[in-house]
Scaffold this motif. Structure first.
Motif, short mmCIF file in Angstrom:
data_model
loop_
_atom_site.label_atom_id
_atom_site.label_comp_id
_atom_site.label_asym_id
_atom_site.label_seq_id
_atom_site.Cartn_x
_atom_site.Cartn_y
_atom_site.Cartn_z
N ALA B 383 42.87 46.57 40.81
CA ALA B 383 44.09 47.37 41.02
C ALA B 383 45.25 46.80 40.22
N ILE B 384 45.35 45.46 40.15
CA ILE B 384 46.52 44.88 39.47
C ILE B 384 46.24 44.59 37.99
N GLY B 385 45.05 44.92 37.52
CA GLY B 385 44.75 44.77 36.09
C GLY B 385 44.25 43.40 35.69
N LEU B 386 43.87 42.57 36.67
CA LEU B 386 43.30 41.26 36.34
C LEU B 386 41.78 41.45 36.20
N MET B 387 41.41 42.07 35.07
CA MET B 387 40.03 42.55 34.91
C MET B 387 39.00 41.43 34.93
N ASN B 388 39.35 40.29 34.32
CA ASN B 388 38.37 39.20 34.30
C ASN B 388 37.99 38.78 35.71
N GLU B 389 38.97 38.74 36.59
CA GLU B 389 38.69 38.31 37.95
C GLU B 389 37.94 39.41 38.71
N ALA B 390 38.33 40.65 38.49
CA ALA B 390 37.59 41.76 39.12
C ALA B 390 36.14 41.74 38.66
N HIS B 391 35.95 41.46 37.38
CA HIS B 391 34.60 41.37 36.83
C HIS B 391 33.84 40.22 37.47
N ARG B 392 34.52 39.10 37.64
CA ARG B 392 33.84 37.93 38.23
C ARG B 392 33.32 38.27 39.64
N PHE B 473 44.65 30.32 33.61
CA PHE B 473 43.49 30.13 34.47
C PHE B 473 43.77 30.77 35.83
N ILE B 474 42.79 31.44 36.35
CA ILE B 474 42.91 32.07 37.66
C ILE B 474 43.04 30.97 38.72
N ASN B 475 43.95 31.16 39.63
CA ASN B 475 44.05 30.22 40.75
C ASN B 475 43.19 30.76 41.89
N VAL B 476 42.03 30.18 42.04
CA VAL B 476 41.09 30.68 43.04
C VAL B 476 41.50 30.23 44.45
N GLU B 477 42.08 29.03 44.51
CA GLU B 477 42.45 28.49 45.82
C GLU B 477 43.64 29.22 46.43
N GLN B 478 44.63 29.54 45.58
CA GLN B 478 45.83 30.24 46.07
C GLN B 478 45.98 31.54 45.28
N PRO B 479 45.23 32.55 45.68
CA PRO B 479 45.17 33.76 44.85
C PRO B 479 46.51 34.46 44.65
N ALA B 480 47.44 34.30 45.60
CA ALA B 480 48.73 34.98 45.45
C ALA B 480 49.48 34.46 44.24
N ASN B 482 48.41 34.07 41.40
CA ASN B 482 48.02 34.82 40.20
C ASN B 482 48.96 35.99 39.92
N LEU B 483 49.64 36.49 40.98
CA LEU B 483 50.55 37.62 40.78
C LEU B 483 51.70 37.21 39.86
N ALA B 484 52.23 36.02 40.11
CA ALA B 484 53.33 35.54 39.26
C ALA B 484 52.83 35.24 37.86
N TYR B 485 51.63 34.63 37.75
CA TYR B 485 51.07 34.33 36.42
C TYR B 485 50.87 35.63 35.64
N LEU B 486 50.36 36.62 36.35
CA LEU B 486 50.05 37.88 35.69
C LEU B 486 51.32 38.56 35.21
N LEU B 487 52.34 38.46 36.01
CA LEU B 487 53.61 39.07 35.64
C LEU B 487 54.21 38.37 34.42
N GLN B 488 53.97 37.07 34.35
CA GLN B 488 54.43 36.34 33.15
C GLN B 488 53.63 36.77 31.93
N ALA B 489 52.36 37.06 32.17
CA ALA B 489 51.49 37.42 31.05
C ALA B 489 51.63 38.89 30.66
N ASN B 490 52.21 39.69 31.50
CA ASN B 490 52.47 41.10 31.19
C ASN B 490 53.64 41.55 32.07
N ALA B 491 54.84 41.47 31.47
CA ALA B 491 56.06 41.73 32.25
C ALA B 491 56.18 43.19 32.67
N LYS B 492 55.29 44.06 32.16
CA LYS B 492 55.40 45.48 32.52
C LYS B 492 54.44 45.85 33.65
N ASN B 493 53.77 44.87 34.19
CA ASN B 493 52.74 45.17 35.19
C ASN B 493 53.38 45.42 36.56
#
Lengths: 493, 598
Positions: B383-392, B473-480, B482-493
């Protein structure tokens, strides 16, 4: 009773005439149109060099046509033919193929490919040329089959494939040992009678040593070691196995260009003395450096390995680059010499792994990636060659835009098997290549009976190793020893 | 004269018994069909999603590798039709009914045609009817009983001498075909031969059966199949796997195995009794089974599975509506609700309408090595576009549980979004070999062959726009995190942005929301989402700012007036035990209510 034989034979004759006529229609006649282009076939076999003992090179013709015909000719004038319908799949019978190849050793064979269009007109393509080398390939390749996944597994097996035909059999199937992870099979030289493998987790966990039909389960992790024995290198002549002991970490990338990164936080080399059941250090570099991927020189006098500075708590993975070193080894005293640099990969902005020395001791093939120690997930990972006599470094002709990684020499040094993800970027396939005068020939895919085999296969090949014969020990013997208590190794100072 | 009367009496009894049997069978079938079709249909959705039946030689070959494999293949073939609940209800009911008919045939062929035999022939099917209402009880666990009974019925048709030869000789074949079920047949045959054969023949045939069974086992385990002992012996019976159905299956196995003996008991074989009492007992057993089904009916799980079906169908409107109108009370359902809101773009507009009960804990499912987690947690990343993690997540699901429709679909979609068309094509080709996912696969096959079509697909093209442009790198231990990381990696998300806000709202972290407010302009929002307006009013109120303005946005008059009304009411009832009830009636779908009372 008056039997009318001719009347009885009439349908039989008619049948054979029909078969003959249909057969004629499936073959090109004299009025063939020359296209002047090479046919596209998969797997690609044009221009490759194959061993005289290879299984039939079946393929699919990726050209338009309602029927296809292939005629293979050798220089003695022998011919081998095969036809296909619209599925365009060309298969050769194994016996005929073998007989044909026997007559083509050391020469070039030509594949004449024809396609029939919807008007019944036959078109001829430019012949595909394949060279049949004089040097045979080791008849077996052992590998692990697994999903190219992340952390979980269910079904894993270590298998062996006869490259002279299409037979594949299982050396160990993990469902027989509670689905424990089986990995890191390694042979003494290319000897099917002497090898080892690890079983991770569960009651069956341990390192299994196979010595001429006898299986011993051992526990090589001693209190002195910070991690278990991981990547092995069986000494080519003596009862030693060098290991790297690695604290492995796995991370997952967010960007679609990469998926997984596996790296070490600590690693060092250890030696296992099989006879004395003792583990020992391979020098005193532990703590200063991370050492991994040991590999013996063919004479067993040097241990090659990859080395980088020990990382601290904070580090950027992209700065970690391994160089190749070696240490002199005195087997009688179990002593290692100091580390000698062999290839300075970091100076080239690269990281090296899997050094493998050719059986004549002259060449070293290894994998270079941009960084890290687990190149299989790096698209940029490629195979390189160093002439150890001249120090000359060159890229091999084995590479593709996708990953090339694990590789193994045949016992005669004329062939290399290596893993590559060039087909789809994810699943690893085995490619074979001829090596002669310091050069690799164009690689070809491990042949399968069904040329479409790899399109359907979702599992990957892992750690391919040439073996000079069939591994006779099977899953049942290993399972029997899995029930035994592991022989615990002791640490020797 | 007497004989004639006796014959006509027998005929009359036969007709009466036949009519009773047919009536009971019809009632049984209809009752079972209705039970499975109406209240119990969730079982079909759940079980159908557990595996994929492929029409391919390779798939078939897998089942040849173990005794009983073909039986499993057959049951999987049937199970694929669970795609349609009516077909599932028909298959289960039909097979259970057929078992009744075959058992009746057996007892008749054994010469026991008393009306009381109506009772035992229904017992196994009734127990299995109950078992089949359980999500984990598969067709492979039970269909062998029908085949065992069928084989035994056929052997009974042969002359005894011939059966005594065929039974032992063909036992290895039965064992290979039936797997663990063959042992039931083994006991049935031994008991039968011991009863019908005379003299030494009894011992010879019994010995022959034992020898053939032993030889079969030794040959299968030592020579033909590389399988663990338990699998060689029992597959596909779940006896060795320690499943909860073990006692019931042991009971049915013993019951069926001893049926030839039961049939010989004079109480059962007595033909001179009325049909009414046995038929009444059977009806009573129907009623008992009905009550048992009702008692075991887990409405919550069924409701959850219906919601999950909507998620799998991406019927987001239905998910939202269903969740808001029912009390689910579990984390995963709430997770699905947030997912549906996010996919509709309503997460920060509507999330409190669902009365969230688990705080931020249901927003993201943390990684765990459990099938129920691995199968469900990956949709958030998609849903949030983190395809690698969805794929995993999807890939790990495939590795651990095999091909399932949902994990393969997700693997296809994530690979297409990530630009790995060849890999996507490989999994599309697997789905193309199924009966009910072929159409879905054809649609995506076109995209694999012509990636330009992906941009025309609203769902996939939207996801491409959400992809991270830089790596982390995906933060598996603290998944929340990843939302901030993802926003940094794509500010339009926007999806990641709103999930981050939702996390802050659910954590009642108004400071975090305050910090994010300036980003709305950068993200191109023309209007603040409703719950953000609600939070902004709280912030303005705390900071004593002007209520109606925040970061260049005008808060809607409806939200302001609702806030004022809420504040007035809250002040009015503060300290009163009725406070929460009053506020719930007025504003249970607001951030304010959640902040005060959750």
């Amino acid at each position: 009773m008056n039997l009318d034989i001719s009347r009885l034979l009439r349908p039989v004759v008619l049948f054979f005439v029909l078969v003959f006529l249909i057969g004629c229609l499936q073959q090109p006649g004299a009025d063939v149109v020359q296209t002047g282009i090479s046919p596209r076939v998969s797997p690609d076999i044009g221009g490759v060099t194959v061993p005289p003992n290879i299984a039939p090179l079946n393929f699919r013709i990726n050209e338009k046509g309602e029927a296809f015909f292939v005629r293979v000719k050798n220089e003695n004038g022998d011919e081998l033919t095969a036809g296909a319908g619209s599925d365009a799949t060309i298969r050769f019978g194994q016996k005929k193929w073998k007989a044909f190849l026997d007559g083509a050793v050391g020469t070039e064979i030509r594949y004449e490919v024809f396609a029939r269009d919807e008007n019944g007109r036959w078109e001829a393509f430019e012949p595909l040329k394949v060279t049949v080398a004089r040097e045979p390939m080791d008849p077996y390749i052992a590998y692990r089959l697994l999903y190219p996944g992340y952390e979980n597994w269910v079904d894993l097996s270590i298998r062996q494939r006869n490259i002279e035909n299409f037979d594949e059999s299982k050396i160990i199937e993990n469902r027989m040992i509670d689905h424990s992870c089986v990995n890191c099979h390694n042979f003494r030289g290319n000897d099917p009678g002497h090898f080892m493998l690890h079983v991770r987790a569960g009651e069956a966990g341990g390192t299994y040593l196979v010595d001429d039909g006898e299986v011993t389960k051992t526990n090589l992790k001693t209190n002195e070691m910070f991690a278990g024995a991981v990547y092995p290198a069986y000494h080519p002549a003596k009862d030693f196995i060098a290991f790297s002991s690695n604290s492995v970490v796995q991370d997952f990338y967010a960007h679609n260009s990469k998926r997984v990164e596996v790296y070490d936080k600590r690693s060092s080399l250890v030696l296992y003395d099989i006879e004395k059941n003792e583990m020992m250090s391979c020098g005193n570099d532990s703590g200063l450096y991370m050492e991994t991927f040991p590999s013996w020189s063919p004479d067993g006098n040097y241990l090659y390995y990859c080395r980088t500075a020990q990382v601290n708590d904070e580090f950027d993975l992209k700065d970690i680059r391994y160089d190749i070193y070696r240490k002199w080894f005195d087997s009688s005293k179990r002593k290692f010499g100091p580390a000698e640099p062999v290839f300075d990969a970091s100076a080239k902005g690269k990281s090296a792994s899997f050094p493998r020395i050719s059986p004549d001791g002259r060449y070293m093939v290894f994998t270079l990636a941009d960084y890290g120690t687990f190149p299989i997930w790096h698209d940029e990972a490629d195979l390189y060659l160093v002439d150890l006599q001249t120090g000359e470094f060159s890229e091999t002709a084995l590479n593709s835009p996708k990953t090339e990684s694990y590789h193994s020499w045949s016992s005669n040094g004329s062939w290399m098997v290596f893993s590559s993800r060039r087909m789809d970027g994810l699943t690893t396939r085995l490619y074979l290549s001829h090596f002669s005068n310091g050069k690799f020939g164009k690689p070809f895919l491990l042949p399968q009976k069904d040329p479409g085999f790899y399109d359907k296969m979702t599992k990957s090949y892992n750690v391919p190793e040439f073996v000079t014969g069939k591994v006779r020990i099977g899953s049942r013997e290993i399972v029997r020893s899995a029930k035994a208590k592991a022989k615990a190794a002791t640490w020797s100072k | 004269m007497g004989k004639k009367k006796e014959k006509s009496d027998k005929k009359r009894i036969d007709i009466r018994q036949g009519t009773a049997f047919v009536s009971l069978v019809l009632v049984f079938f209809t009752g079972s069909f209705v039970c499975f079709l109406v209240p119990g249909n969730a079982v079909f959705f759940y079980q159908e999603k557990q595996s994929l039946f492929l029409f391919s030689v390779e798939y078939f070959r897998e089942f040849l590798e173990t005794p009983g494999g073909l039986l499993e293949y057959f049951s999987r073939f049937l199970r694929q039709f669970y795609f349609y609940p009516a077909a599932g209800a028909f298959i289960i009911s039909g097979y259970l009914t057929l078992l009744v008919v075959v058992l009746k045939t057996i007892v008749k062929r054994l010469g026991s045609n008393g009306p009381r035999m109506l009772i035992p022939v229904f017992v196994p099917s009734l127990v299995m009817l109950y078992l089949h209402s359980d999500l984990g009880f598969m067709l492979r666990h039970s269909i062998g009983f029908l085949i065992v009974a069928g084989v035994f019925a056929v052997l009974l048709k042969l002359r005894t001498q011939k059966a005594a030869l065929v039974g032992p000789v063909l036992f290895p074949v039965f064992y290979y075909l039936l797997g663990g079920f063959a042992w039931i047949l083994f006991f049935m045959l031994i008991l039968y031969f011991l009863k019908v054969l005379r003299g030494k023949k009894k011992a010879y045939v019994a010995l022959a059966m034992v020898i053939m069974a032993l030889l079969s086992y030794v040959a299968f385990s030592m020579l033909f199949f590389l399988q663990p002992v338990n699998k060689i012996l029992f597959h596909p019976l779940p006896v060795a796997e320690g499943e909860v159905f073990r006692p019931a299956l042991v009971f049915i196995s013993l019951f069926v195995a001893f049926l030839p003996l039961i049939a010989r008991l004079s109480w059962f074989s007595n033909e001179k009794v009325s049909t009414v009492m046995p038929a009444g007992v059977v009806v009573f057993l129907f009623v008992v089974t009905g009550f048992a089904l009702r008692a075991g009916y887990d409405a919550g799980t069924r409701r959850f599975l219906r919601l999950e079906k909507m998620v799998f169908e991406q019927n987001w409107d239905a998910v939202i509506e269903t969740f808001e109108n029912n009390d689910f009370g579990d984390k995963i359902s709430e997770h699905y609700y947030f997912l549906a809101l996010s996919e509709k773009g309503w997460l920060c507009d509507r999330m409190f309408r669902g009365n969230p009960q688990f705080g931020a804990g249901s927003l993201i499912i943390p990684w765990e090595y459990r099938a129920d987690v691995i199968n469900r947690g990956g949709y958030f990343y998609y849903a949030i576009g983190l395809m690698n993690e969805a794929h995993r997540w999807a890939y790990e699901s495939m590795v651990t549980q095999g091909y399932q429709p949902q994990n393969l679909k997700m693997i296809v979609k994530t690979n297409l979004v990530n630009g790995h068309y060849k890999v996507a094509g490989k999994y599309v080709s697997i789905l193309k070999r199924t009966l009910f996912y072929k159409k879905w696969a054809s649609r995506y096959e076109a995209m694999c062959n012509d990636p330009g079509l992906i941009r025309d697909d609203p769902e996939l093209s939207e996801k491409i726009g959400l992809l991270p442009e830089t790596d982390f790198f995906i933060n598996v231990e603290q998944p929340a995190a990843n939302l901030a990381y993802l926003l940094q990696a794509n500010a339009k998300n926007r999806k990641a942005f709103e999930y981050g806000l939702a996390w802050a709202l659910l954590s009642k972290n108004v400071e975090a929301i305050s910090g994010e407010l300036p980003l709305f302009k950068e993200m191109g929002y023309t209007k603040l989402p409703r719950h953000i307006e609600e939070a902004a009013l709280v912030i303005n109120s705390i900071q004593r700012n002007e209520l109606g303005e925040t970061e260049g946005y005008t808060i809607s008059p409806e939200t302001i007036s609702a806030y004022e009304a809420y504040a007035t009411e809250y002040r009015k009832f503060r300290g009163s035990p009725r406070l929460q009830t009053v506020m719930r009636n007025r504003a249970s779908d607001t951030f304010w209510y959640y902040m005060h009372f959750n």
